[in-house]
Design a protein around this motif. Sequence first.
Motif, PDB file in Angstrom:
ATOM      1  N   ASP A 119       0.828  -1.200   0.000  1.00 18.14           N
ATOM      2  CA  ASP A 119       0.000   0.000   0.000  1.00 18.14           C
ATOM      3  C   ASP A 119       0.869   1.259   0.000  1.00 18.14           C
ATOM      4  O   ASP A 119       0.760   2.101   0.891  1.00 18.14           O
ATOM      5  CB  ASP A 119      -0.950  -0.028   1.213  1.00 18.14           C
ATOM      6  CG  ASP A 119      -2.085   0.960   1.080  1.00 18.14           C
ATOM      7  OD1 ASP A 119      -2.415   1.340  -0.063  1.00 18.14           O
ATOM      8  OD2 ASP A 119      -2.645   1.350   2.120  1.00 18.14           O
ATOM      9  N   LYS A 120       1.730   1.361  -1.024  1.00 14.92           N
ATOM     10  CA  LYS A 120       2.666   2.478  -1.156  1.00 14.92           C
ATOM     11  C   LYS A 120       3.566   2.608   0.066  1.00 14.92           C
ATOM     12  O   LYS A 120       3.907   3.692   0.510  1.00 14.92           O
ATOM     13  CB  LYS A 120       1.932   3.781  -1.446  1.00 14.92           C
ATOM     14  CG  LYS A 120       1.193   3.772  -2.760  1.00 14.92           C
ATOM     15  CD  LYS A 120       0.582   5.108  -3.070  1.00 14.92           C
ATOM     16  CE  LYS A 120      -0.129   5.042  -4.407  1.00 14.92           C
ATOM     17  NZ  LYS A 120      -0.725   6.302  -4.778  1.00 14.92           N
ATOM     18  N   CYS A 121       3.921   1.464   0.626  1.00 12.53           N
ATOM     19  CA  CYS A 121       4.813   1.343   1.793  1.00 12.53           C
ATOM     20  C   CYS A 121       4.261   2.012   3.052  1.00 12.53           C
ATOM     21  O   CYS A 121       5.014   2.442   3.920  1.00 12.53           O
ATOM     22  CB  CYS A 121       6.210   1.862   1.458  1.00 12.53           C
ATOM     23  SG  CYS A 121       7.087   0.794   0.300  1.00 12.53           S
ATOM     24  N   LYS A 122       2.947   2.056   3.162  1.00 18.51           N
ATOM     25  CA  LYS A 122       2.328   2.586   4.383  1.00 18.51           C
ATOM     26  C   LYS A 122       2.243   1.524   5.465  1.00 18.51           C
ATOM     27  O   LYS A 122       2.234   1.839   6.639  1.00 18.51           O
ATOM     28  CB  LYS A 122       0.928   3.121   4.081  1.00 18.51           C
ATOM     29  CG  LYS A 122       0.918   4.333   3.184  1.00 18.51           C
ATOM     30  CD  LYS A 122      -0.492   4.759   2.861  1.00 18.51           C
ATOM     31  CE  LYS A 122      -0.499   5.870   1.838  1.00 18.51           C
ATOM     32  NZ  LYS A 122      -1.840   6.164   1.352  1.00 18.51           N
TER      33      LYS A 122
ATOM     34  N   GLN B  48       6.826   5.718   3.285  1.00 24.68           N
ATOM     35  CA  GLN B  48       5.678   5.988   2.420  1.00 24.68           C
ATOM     36  C   GLN B  48       6.130   6.529   1.060  1.00 24.68           C
ATOM     37  O   GLN B  48       7.058   7.328   0.971  1.00 24.68           O
ATOM     38  CB  GLN B  48       4.726   6.998   3.076  1.00 24.68           C
ATOM     39  CG  GLN B  48       3.972   6.446   4.250  1.00 24.68           C
ATOM     40  CD  GLN B  48       4.762   6.482   5.544  1.00 24.68           C
ATOM     41  OE1 GLN B  48       5.880   6.939   5.614  1.00 24.68           O
ATOM     42  NE2 GLN B  48       4.161   5.966   6.597  1.00 24.68           N
ATOM     43  N   ASN B  49       5.448   6.060   0.018  1.00 18.98           N
ATOM     44  CA  ASN B  49       5.690   6.471  -1.364  1.00 18.98           C
ATOM     45  C   ASN B  49       7.108   6.154  -1.834  1.00 18.98           C
ATOM     46  O   ASN B  49       7.690   6.890  -2.619  1.00 18.98           O
ATOM     47  CB  ASN B  49       5.365   7.953  -1.557  1.00 18.98           C
ATOM     48  CG  ASN B  49       3.918   8.249  -1.258  1.00 18.98           C
ATOM     49  OD1 ASN B  49       3.023   7.519  -1.693  1.00 18.98           O
ATOM     50  ND2 ASN B  49       3.669   9.283  -0.494  1.00 18.98           N
TER      51      ASN B  49
ATOM     52  N   GLU C  82       9.826   4.028  -3.935  1.00 18.25           N
ATOM     53  CA  GLU C  82       9.981   3.189  -5.116  1.00 18.25           C
ATOM     54  C   GLU C  82      11.306   2.449  -4.972  1.00 18.25           C
ATOM     55  O   GLU C  82      12.312   3.039  -4.565  1.00 18.25           O
ATOM     56  CB  GLU C  82       9.989   4.028  -6.393  1.00 18.25           C
ATOM     57  CG  GLU C  82       8.639   4.634  -6.699  1.00 18.25           C
ATOM     58  CD  GLU C  82       8.640   5.397  -8.020  1.00 18.25           C
ATOM     59  OE1 GLU C  82       9.707   5.895  -8.423  1.00 18.25           O
ATOM     60  OE2 GLU C  82       7.572   5.486  -8.634  1.00 18.25           O
TER      61      GLU C  82
ATOM     62  N   CYS D 274       5.369  -2.927  -2.426  1.00 12.95           N
ATOM     63  CA  CYS D 274       6.287  -1.892  -2.900  1.00 12.95           C
ATOM     64  C   CYS D 274       7.729  -2.145  -2.456  1.00 12.95           C
ATOM     65  O   CYS D 274       8.657  -1.580  -3.034  1.00 12.95           O
ATOM     66  CB  CYS D 274       5.829  -0.514  -2.430  1.00 12.95           C
ATOM     67  SG  CYS D 274       5.864  -0.335  -0.649  1.00 12.95           S
TER      68      CYS D 274
ATOM     69  N   THR E 190      12.823   7.706  -2.221  1.00 13.17           N
ATOM     70  CA  THR E 190      11.795   8.174  -1.294  1.00 13.17           C
ATOM     71  C   THR E 190      11.594   9.670  -1.453  1.00 13.17           C
ATOM     72  O   THR E 190      12.421  10.347  -2.069  1.00 13.17           O
ATOM     73  CB  THR E 190      12.206   7.885   0.169  1.00 13.17           C
ATOM     74  OG1 THR E 190      13.272   8.766   0.525  1.00 13.17           O
ATOM     75  CG2 THR E 190      12.634   6.444   0.355  1.00 13.17           C
TER      76      THR E 190
END
Length: 177
Positions: free
Chosen positions: A66-69, A91-92, A94, A118, A136
Amino acid sequence: MQTFRKGFTLIELMIVIFLIVTIYTLVFSYFSKEEAKPKPLSPLTLKSSLSDAGMLNGETTLLCIDKCKSCYLRQGMDNDYEEYENGSNLQNTEVYLLDAYNDLSLAEYGRYNDKKVCLKLNFYPNGSSTKAVLDTPEGIFYLPSYFGKPQKVDSLDAAKELWLKDTKLVSGRGDFY
C-alpha cells in the motif's frame, strides 16, 4: 528527664530502603523498555532498527504494501507475516534493482493481501540482506547487501555506481576481505 533519640529505628530504615528500591526498580524498568522498543523504519535505519529490537532472528523478510504505508515481518520461510506495528517512514517509496544489463529497473514484487507490494527485503543469518536502491520523498538511498551502512546519494546513477562497485569488490579476488 527528657531523652533525645540519636538515630533511626529499624522500621524507619526498612521503610526508607523499601522506597529507594521501589523507585529504582520503576525508573530502570522504564528505561529498559524504552531501549527495546523498535523504532519506525527509515531507509538509513531499516536494518539497524530491526536488529536492535531483536527482530532479525534467522532468515527474516520485510514486506511493505500500500505504497509502503504498512509493513510486515516474517521470521523464517515457513511462518506467516506479522504486521510491523512501530510505523515506518517509507511511504511512497519506489524500489530499484539492478537487472541483467546492469541497469536500474523498478522492482515488481507482486501482491500481498490484495495490495501491491512496494518493498521486499530479505535479511540472512550471516548479516547480509537484499541489495536495493530506495527512491523516497526524502531522497535516494543505496542499501548494500553485505557489509556497510545504507547511504544517501544524489541520484539513481550514483546509487548504480555504488552497486556496481560493491558487486566488483565481492566478486573480486578477495580484495573485499
